[in-house]
Design a protein around this motif. Sequence first.
Motif, short mmCIF file in Angstrom:
data_model
loop_
_atom_site.label_atom_id
_atom_site.label_comp_id
_atom_site.label_asym_id
_atom_site.label_seq_id
_atom_site.Cartn_x
_atom_site.Cartn_y
_atom_site.Cartn_z
N PHE A 52 0.85 -1.19 0.00
CA PHE A 52 0.00 0.00 0.00
C PHE A 52 0.88 1.24 0.00
N SER A 53 0.56 2.21 -0.83
CA SER A 53 1.42 3.39 -0.99
C SER A 53 1.06 4.53 -0.05
N PHE A 54 0.17 4.29 0.90
CA PHE A 54 -0.24 5.34 1.83
C PHE A 54 -0.03 4.87 3.27
N PHE A 55 0.12 5.85 4.17
CA PHE A 55 0.16 5.62 5.61
C PHE A 55 1.32 4.72 6.05
N GLN A 56 2.42 4.76 5.33
CA GLN A 56 3.62 4.07 5.75
C GLN A 56 4.82 4.76 5.13
N ASP A 57 5.99 4.54 5.72
CA ASP A 57 7.16 5.24 5.22
C ASP A 57 8.06 4.31 4.43
N PHE A 58 9.10 4.90 3.87
CA PHE A 58 10.01 4.17 2.99
C PHE A 58 10.69 3.02 3.71
N PHE A 59 11.10 3.25 4.94
CA PHE A 59 11.87 2.23 5.64
C PHE A 59 10.99 1.05 6.06
N HIS A 60 9.69 1.30 6.19
CA HIS A 60 8.77 0.18 6.39
C HIS A 60 8.77 -0.72 5.15
N LEU A 61 8.76 -0.11 3.97
CA LEU A 61 8.78 -0.90 2.73
C LEU A 61 10.08 -1.69 2.60
N THR A 62 11.17 -1.11 3.09
CA THR A 62 12.44 -1.83 3.06
C THR A 62 12.39 -3.05 3.97
N ARG A 63 11.73 -2.90 5.12
CA ARG A 63 11.57 -4.04 6.03
C ARG A 63 10.66 -5.10 5.42
N VAL A 64 9.63 -4.66 4.70
CA VAL A 64 8.76 -5.62 4.01
C VAL A 64 9.56 -6.42 3.00
N LEU A 65 10.42 -5.74 2.24
CA LEU A 65 11.28 -6.43 1.28
C LEU A 65 12.17 -7.44 1.99
N ALA A 66 12.78 -7.03 3.10
CA ALA A 66 13.65 -7.95 3.85
C ALA A 66 12.88 -9.18 4.32
N ASN A 67 11.64 -8.97 4.75
CA ASN A 67 10.82 -10.10 5.21
C ASN A 67 10.47 -11.03 4.05
N LYS A 68 10.18 -10.45 2.88
CA LYS A 68 9.88 -11.28 1.71
C LYS A 68 11.10 -12.09 1.29
N VAL A 69 12.27 -11.48 1.37
CA VAL A 69 13.50 -12.21 1.05
C VAL A 69 13.67 -13.39 2.00
N GLU A 70 13.43 -13.15 3.29
CA GLU A 70 13.57 -14.23 4.26
C GLU A 70 12.54 -15.33 4.01
N GLU A 71 11.34 -14.94 3.62
CA GLU A 71 10.31 -15.95 3.32
C GLU A 71 10.74 -16.83 2.15
N LEU A 72 11.25 -16.20 1.10
CA LEU A 72 11.69 -16.99 -0.04
C LEU A 72 12.93 -17.81 0.29
N ARG A 73 13.78 -17.26 1.13
CA ARG A 73 14.96 -18.02 1.54
C ARG A 73 14.58 -19.26 2.34
N SER A 74 13.46 -19.20 3.04
CA SER A 74 13.00 -20.39 3.75
C SER A 74 12.52 -21.47 2.79
N TYR A 75 12.04 -21.04 1.61
CA TYR A 75 11.64 -22.00 0.58
C TYR A 75 12.86 -22.53 -0.19
N PHE A 76 13.85 -21.65 -0.37
CA PHE A 76 15.04 -22.00 -1.15
C PHE A 76 16.28 -21.69 -0.30
N PRO A 77 16.55 -22.49 0.71
CA PRO A 77 17.60 -22.15 1.68
C PRO A 77 19.01 -22.11 1.11
N ASP A 78 19.26 -22.81 0.05
CA ASP A 78 20.62 -22.88 -0.49
C ASP A 78 20.76 -22.11 -1.80
N THR A 79 19.84 -21.20 -2.05
CA THR A 79 19.83 -20.48 -3.33
C THR A 79 19.77 -18.98 -3.10
N LYS A 80 20.62 -18.25 -3.80
CA LYS A 80 20.55 -16.79 -3.76
C LYS A 80 19.43 -16.30 -4.68
N LEU A 81 18.87 -15.16 -4.34
CA LEU A 81 17.73 -14.62 -5.08
C LEU A 81 18.18 -13.53 -6.04
#
Length: 335
Positions: free
Chosen positions: A172-201
């Motif tokens: 959502f592009s409202f009611f949140q700041d840039f660094f929140h979006l960066t944390r969302v990205l970090a969480n998504k990376v961790e989620e995918l890393r849990s699916y592909f633990p030995d693979t870089k994204l």
Amino acid sequence: MLGYLTTRPVERMSMGPTLFFPGIDFAPYPGHILGMTWLYIILWIMIGVSSLLAGLTTLLFYYDNYNTYGPEELHRRTGVSMPVLFLRTLGQTLLSQLIVSVTYPFGYIKPLWFRPPDVAIRQPRSSNPGHAEPRPPVLLIHGLYHNASAWVYMKYRLRQAGYEHIFAYSYFSFFQDFFHLTRVLANKVEELRSYFPDTKLVLMGHSLGALTIRAYMASLESQDKIAAAVALAAPHQGSRLAALGFGGLARSLMYKGELITALEQADQPASAPCLSIASPVDEFVLPLDATFLPRAQELGWTEQTGPSIPHVSLLFSPKTADMSLAFLDKVLAEN
């Protein structure tokens, strides 16, 4: 029975004046005609809004860069005369905005963009014999006011190039700041890393999404997790157009503003090869030089000039896809 169906009169809508059109009685009109009427109304609204946005951004692009660089320098950068530049940018912007309007609703259908691997793995493999080696998972991050549907064309091209695991998410592009979006990205990376633990994204972002990748790649969290990153139309130095944005997140992207200064201070050499593709006629990033990343080479970023098309059009450009895939092919071949 067939005769009954062919001779039966068209049923009429049994509705009188409505809440939205109190002076019009729709009873005499067949239902299918009313349906088509609403379809045309919606279509013309989409065309009108897209035309207004295209015209406004094109005028601001022309005005800002004309006064910043002058007509001769602007002609040298774009390679065309001012009238041609204006009309071409206007037309391409309108076309890309119409594509966005049509595809936008599909961006919120999560299974189309972020399927668990046990489902995604059942998708057909690429038939391209030149890509026998498995390709790493790809995470796509859209820009401001957009959603996952931004990647409809790029996802197709990635699939054709042999990438089986392609993920995108909407924020959502409202009611949140840039660094929140960066944390969302970090969480998504961790989620995918849990699916592909030995693979870089592989990360790929457009506009604001590209900035979040830049911020993430500058952190220690990205070490040993990312194989490569691609940024499309990133406002690396912000944009003067942000002053007209809706919401605090948009306005935080002001040209050389506080957020941009904070990003530059936090920049560290990237842990993986990174590519930034910018258009010489990006009407959303003002001035044109704002698309360039300060100290790009020192930070491990390769900068390339993409096709001379508007900001959103880069998402649907075959040349942009070719440049991105060529970069990824080179990176993966070297590793």
